[in-house]
Design a protein around this motif. Structure first.
Motif, PDB file in Angstrom:
ATOM      1  N   ASN A  88      33.607  48.147  33.197  1.00  0.00           N
ATOM      2  CA  ASN A  88      34.150  48.176  31.844  1.00  0.00           C
ATOM      3  C   ASN A  88      35.113  47.026  31.610  1.00  0.00           C
ATOM      4  OD1 ASN A  88      36.232  49.043  33.349  1.00  0.00           O
ATOM      5  ND2 ASN A  88      36.601  50.933  32.226  1.00  0.00           N
ATOM      6  N   SER A  89      35.591  46.424  32.660  1.00  0.00           N
ATOM      7  CA  SER A  89      36.516  45.322  32.404  1.00  0.00           C
ATOM      8  C   SER A  89      36.201  44.046  33.180  1.00  0.00           C
ATOM      9  CB  SER A  89      37.942  45.765  32.709  1.00  0.00           C
ATOM     10  OG  SER A  89      38.041  46.249  34.018  1.00  0.00           O
ATOM     11  N   PHE A  90      35.443  44.136  34.248  1.00  0.00           N
ATOM     12  CA  PHE A  90      35.290  42.894  35.017  1.00  0.00           C
ATOM     13  C   PHE A  90      33.990  42.185  34.663  1.00  0.00           C
ATOM     14  CE2 PHE A  90      32.643  42.045  38.780  1.00  0.00           C
ATOM     15  CZ  PHE A  90      31.820  43.140  38.760  1.00  0.00           C
ATOM     16  N   ASN A  91      34.025  40.876  34.826  1.00  0.00           N
ATOM     17  CA  ASN A  91      32.898  40.062  34.401  1.00  0.00           C
ATOM     18  C   ASN A  91      32.052  39.727  35.629  1.00  0.00           C
ATOM     19  OD1 ASN A  91      31.886  37.352  34.423  1.00  0.00           O
ATOM     20  ND2 ASN A  91      33.896  36.565  33.855  1.00  0.00           N
ATOM     21  N   GLY A  93      29.769  37.737  36.456  1.00  0.00           N
ATOM     22  CA  GLY A  93      29.470  36.387  36.912  1.00  0.00           C
ATOM     23  C   GLY A  93      30.636  35.744  37.641  1.00  0.00           C
ATOM     24  N   PHE A  94      31.734  36.461  37.748  1.00  0.00           N
ATOM     25  CA  PHE A  94      32.962  35.878  38.302  1.00  0.00           C
ATOM     26  C   PHE A  94      32.764  35.473  39.762  1.00  0.00           C
ATOM     27  CE2 PHE A  94      37.176  35.348  39.764  1.00  0.00           C
ATOM     28  CZ  PHE A  94      37.966  35.127  38.654  1.00  0.00           C
ATOM     29  N   PRO A  95      33.069  34.235  40.119  1.00  0.00           N
ATOM     30  CA  PRO A  95      32.876  33.793  41.496  1.00  0.00           C
ATOM     31  C   PRO A  95      34.000  34.264  42.419  1.00  0.00           C
ATOM     32  CG  PRO A  95      33.757  31.994  40.202  1.00  0.00           C
ATOM     33  CD  PRO A  95      33.587  33.158  39.259  1.00  0.00           C
ATOM     34  N   ALA A  96      33.978  35.553  42.783  1.00  0.00           N
ATOM     35  CA  ALA A  96      34.991  36.040  43.717  1.00  0.00           C
ATOM     36  C   ALA A  96      34.284  36.773  44.849  1.00  0.00           C
ATOM     37  CB  ALA A  96      35.961  36.980  43.020  1.00  0.00           C
ATOM     38  N   VAL A 101      38.360  40.177  45.978  1.00  0.00           N
ATOM     39  CA  VAL A 101      38.518  41.284  45.029  1.00  0.00           C
ATOM     40  C   VAL A 101      39.410  42.373  45.616  1.00  0.00           C
ATOM     41  CG1 VAL A 101      37.301  43.140  43.821  1.00  0.00           C
ATOM     42  CG2 VAL A 101      36.308  40.855  43.886  1.00  0.00           C
ATOM     43  N   GLY A 104      42.968  41.680  45.708  1.00  0.00           N
ATOM     44  CA  GLY A 104      43.577  41.870  44.389  1.00  0.00           C
ATOM     45  C   GLY A 104      44.304  43.197  44.267  1.00  0.00           C
ATOM     46  N   GLY A 105      43.866  44.195  45.041  1.00  0.00           N
ATOM     47  CA  GLY A 105      44.504  45.506  45.007  1.00  0.00           C
ATOM     48  C   GLY A 105      45.900  45.514  45.606  1.00  0.00           C
ATOM     49  N   ILE A 141      30.907  39.025  44.509  1.00  0.00           N
ATOM     50  CA  ILE A 141      30.802  40.372  43.954  1.00  0.00           C
ATOM     51  C   ILE A 141      29.611  40.493  42.998  1.00  0.00           C
ATOM     52  CG2 ILE A 141      32.522  39.840  42.142  1.00  0.00           C
ATOM     53  CD1 ILE A 141      32.575  43.225  43.638  1.00  0.00           C
ATOM     54  N   PHE A 153      35.219  48.317  44.605  1.00  0.00           N
ATOM     55  CA  PHE A 153      36.360  48.716  43.771  1.00  0.00           C
ATOM     56  C   PHE A 153      37.126  49.883  44.383  1.00  0.00           C
ATOM     57  CE2 PHE A 153      33.871  46.385  40.536  1.00  0.00           C
ATOM     58  CZ  PHE A 153      34.807  45.390  40.363  1.00  0.00           C
ATOM     59  N   ARG A 156      39.313  48.316  46.865  1.00  0.00           N
ATOM     60  CA  ARG A 156      40.473  47.725  46.202  1.00  0.00           C
ATOM     61  C   ARG A 156      41.519  48.805  45.882  1.00  0.00           C
ATOM     62  NH1 ARG A 156      40.114  44.674  40.415  1.00  0.00           N
ATOM     63  NH2 ARG A 156      39.670  46.777  39.697  1.00  0.00           N
TER      64      ARG A 156
ATOM     65  N   ILE B 164      44.095  37.806  39.667  1.00  0.00           N
ATOM     66  CA  ILE B 164      43.784  39.175  39.224  1.00  0.00           C
ATOM     67  C   ILE B 164      43.734  39.230  37.697  1.00  0.00           C
ATOM     68  CG2 ILE B 164      46.131  40.152  39.193  1.00  0.00           C
ATOM     69  CD1 ILE B 164      43.087  41.876  40.685  1.00  0.00           C
ATOM     70  N   PHE B 167      40.310  37.839  36.900  1.00  0.00           N
ATOM     71  CA  PHE B 167      39.192  38.668  37.345  1.00  0.00           C
ATOM     72  C   PHE B 167      39.088  39.954  36.543  1.00  0.00           C
ATOM     73  CE2 PHE B 167      37.449  41.988  40.162  1.00  0.00           C
ATOM     74  CZ  PHE B 167      36.171  41.480  40.269  1.00  0.00           C
ATOM     75  N   TYR B 171      42.857  45.795  34.718  1.00  0.00           N
ATOM     76  CA  TYR B 171      43.396  46.280  35.981  1.00  0.00           C
ATOM     77  C   TYR B 171      44.768  45.667  36.237  1.00  0.00           C
ATOM     78  CZ  TYR B 171      43.930  46.955  40.992  1.00  0.00           C
ATOM     79  OH  TYR B 171      44.410  47.283  42.225  1.00  0.00           O
TER      80      TYR B 171
END
Lengths: 255, 276
Positions: A88-91, A93-96, A101, A104-105, A141, A153, A156, B164, B167, B171
């Motif tokens: 619902n919020s992440f894209n 195609g993001f190169p991570a 990821v 990020g948590g 991802i 996720f 995370r 973050i 990304f 969040y």
């Protein structure tokens, strides 16, 4: 020895949007180490109840205690992990990579202007192992399947070592053949790491044999007890609880 | 070439500025691209142009301003423009991209008025539009060094917050990271980098240096850090190759730099296709 307070204790909570009552007289107590399924049809107030637990909405009446502390005095929000519905919020195609990821948590925990060190890297590796994704650490991802992404996720969410993990419809977007192994992983998190789980879903059938407690929500909280009691209810009682005829126990019996 | 660099100060200025910009433009560009803000870089470069034009005009008409590098007017306009874009994005919550044409045309419109007031186009202005090998001054170089130091330090210490936020913005906000402050810091840095990069690649092409190397890097990189490193590598190759060819062929470096980065981009796309 004093008994540990429940992780979440909801007492007589009411909530309404404008004049419509969404939640009425909700009482729910989640003991430590439980695996609670919160089920209810769409529009039953599940999301509202979650938002109240997370402090994003304020209950009009009643109170919420987290780890025995009234919610408005509660500060240790990193003890509560939250996994929202996928994508619902992440894209995508993001190169991570998976490890980026999950790292990020830890952003909030590490603190502003600080950079992660060896300890944080180990925490990431451990969280990724706990969800069974250790062979994917350096993969992007976006190259993973929906179920694998959802595991990432969850990693995370657990990397900061929370006591409870709240999952909102986590299997939406996970293909059906992977749903079972997804739930096995949740059971492992619950039993081996001792993380309390609160799983929110509209699909009661898939969780009956996984959770330890079940709560049925449809404006009122209709049932809150152990799984054993739940499966002993007959169809009429269930129908009364759930608001309409359901065949949820089909899943549970072999035929 | 090497000999010429040691002999002529203007070449030192151009190559040193270029080498530094080749690092910081794609570095910020990596965050800009993944956040789908590429067009904001374009809008800001046009706002920078109006600042430069205002600086040139004031320098001509008021003697006290003649000593002030128009680049600083460009920076001030660019930062002001970045704050305005954020405002407009909040005004048009459901049509956030509207902020971009508003700022872009506003920037050009104001720029053209100042240009006309300052008696039309001259070579100086041309160098701001398309970059220059010969027009970079020591003062410009110092501005580039100063801004770059700020950018590198900020990205180093705020990397995980910037990551973050790029990304998963929701969040980031939910987990209590000061998303708004980090975003503002980032937008202001972008505005400053655009203003200083313009001396080398020019107003019209500065956003290309922030996006093309990243576009190429994203095709092949594993992870975000690798995307950044590859973007910087591609950006650096483009700037150096572009400046050398501009010097020898007597061309505007903006053009040669952008063409080089497009060739790299094409090469990467074809290589990736062959590999699969």
């Amino acid at each position: 020895m004093k008994e540990k307070p429940p992780v979440i204790d909801i007492r007589d909570v009411n909530f309404r949007y404008d004049r419509e009552n969404v939640l009425e007289h909700i009482n729910l107590s989640i003991p430590q180490g439980a695996f609670v399924g919160l089920v209810g049809p769409n529009g039953s107030g599940k999301s509202t109840l979650l938002k109240i637990i997370l402090g994003l909405l304020k209950a009009k009446e009643g109170g919420v205690e987290l780890f025995g502390i009234p919610q408005d005095k509660f500060k240790e929000w990193d003890r509560i992990g939250f996994v929202s519905q996928k994508a619902n919020s992440f894209n995508t195609g993001f190169p991570a990579t998976v490890s980026e990821v999950v790292m990020g948590g830890l952003t909030k925990k590490i603190g502003l202007f600080r950079r992660p060190g060896q300890k944080e890297k180990e925490a990431v590796a451990q969280a990724v192992r706990a969800v069974g994704m250790e062979t994917f650490l350096t993969r992007n991802i976006g190259d993973l399947s929906g179920g694998q992404q959802q595991r990432v996720f969850i990693a995370r969410a657990i990397v900061s070592n929370p006591s409870i993990l709240i999952l909102d419809e986590p299997t939406v977007g996970v293909d059906s053949q992977n749903v079972d192994s997804f739930y096995r992983m949740l059971t492992q998190l619950n039993q081996e790491l001792g993380i309390t789980l609160l799983l929110v879903t509209h699909d009661i059938g898939t969780i009956t044999d996984k959770v330890t407690h079940v709560a049925c929500l449809n404006k009122y909280l209709h049932f809150h007890g152990s799984m054993k009691q739940f499966v002993e209810l007959d169809e009429q009682e269930l129908s009364d609880l759930y608001g309409h005829g359901i065949r949820l126990l089909d899943h549970h019996h072999d035929h | 070439m090497i000999e010429a660099i040691f002999t002529y100060e203007f070449l030192q200025n151009a190559f040193l500025s270029g080498a530094i910009i080749g690092v910081i433009a794609p570095l910020l560009g990596a965050f800009i691209v993944v956040r789908r803000l590429s067009l904001i870089a374009d809008a800001l470069s046009h706002v920078t142009l109006s600042g430069i034009a205002a600086g040139l005009f004031l320098g001509q008409t008021i003697p006290a301003f003649a000593a002030v590098n128009p680049l600083y007017f460009g920076m001030a306009f660019s930062v002001g423009g970045s704050l305005l874009i954020e405002r407009l994005r909040n005004v048009y919550k459901h049509y956030q991209e509207l902020a971009i044409p508003i700022m872009m045309s506003g920037g050009i419109g104001i720029g053209v008025i100042f240009i006309s007031l300052a008696d039309g186009f001259n070579t100086d202005l041309f160098s701001y539009l398309f970059g220059s090998v010969s027009a970079v001054s020591r003062g410009d170089l110092y501005a580039v060094i100063g801004i770059s130091a700020i950018v590198l330090i900020t990205v180093y210490f705020l990397y995980k917050e910037l990551f973050i936020l790029s990304f998963d913005e929701e969040y980031a906000k939910a987990s209590g990271i000061p998303a708004k402050a980090v975003h503002m810091a980032f937008i202001i840095l972008t505005a400053l980098v655009i203003a200083v990069s313009m001396r080398i690649v020019g107003v019209l092409l500065v956003s290309a240096l922030m996006t093309l190397p990243v576009a190429a890097a994203m095709r092949v990189a594993k992870g975000f850090k690798q995307t950044i490193w590859l973007s910087v590598l591609f950006g650096e190759i483009s700037v150096i190759t572009g400046l050398i060819s501009a010097f020898y062929l007597d061309l505007a470096p903006g053009g040669t730099i952008v063409v080089t980065s497009i060739l790299i981009l094409l090469g990467v796309i074809i290589w990736k296709k062959e590999k699969n």
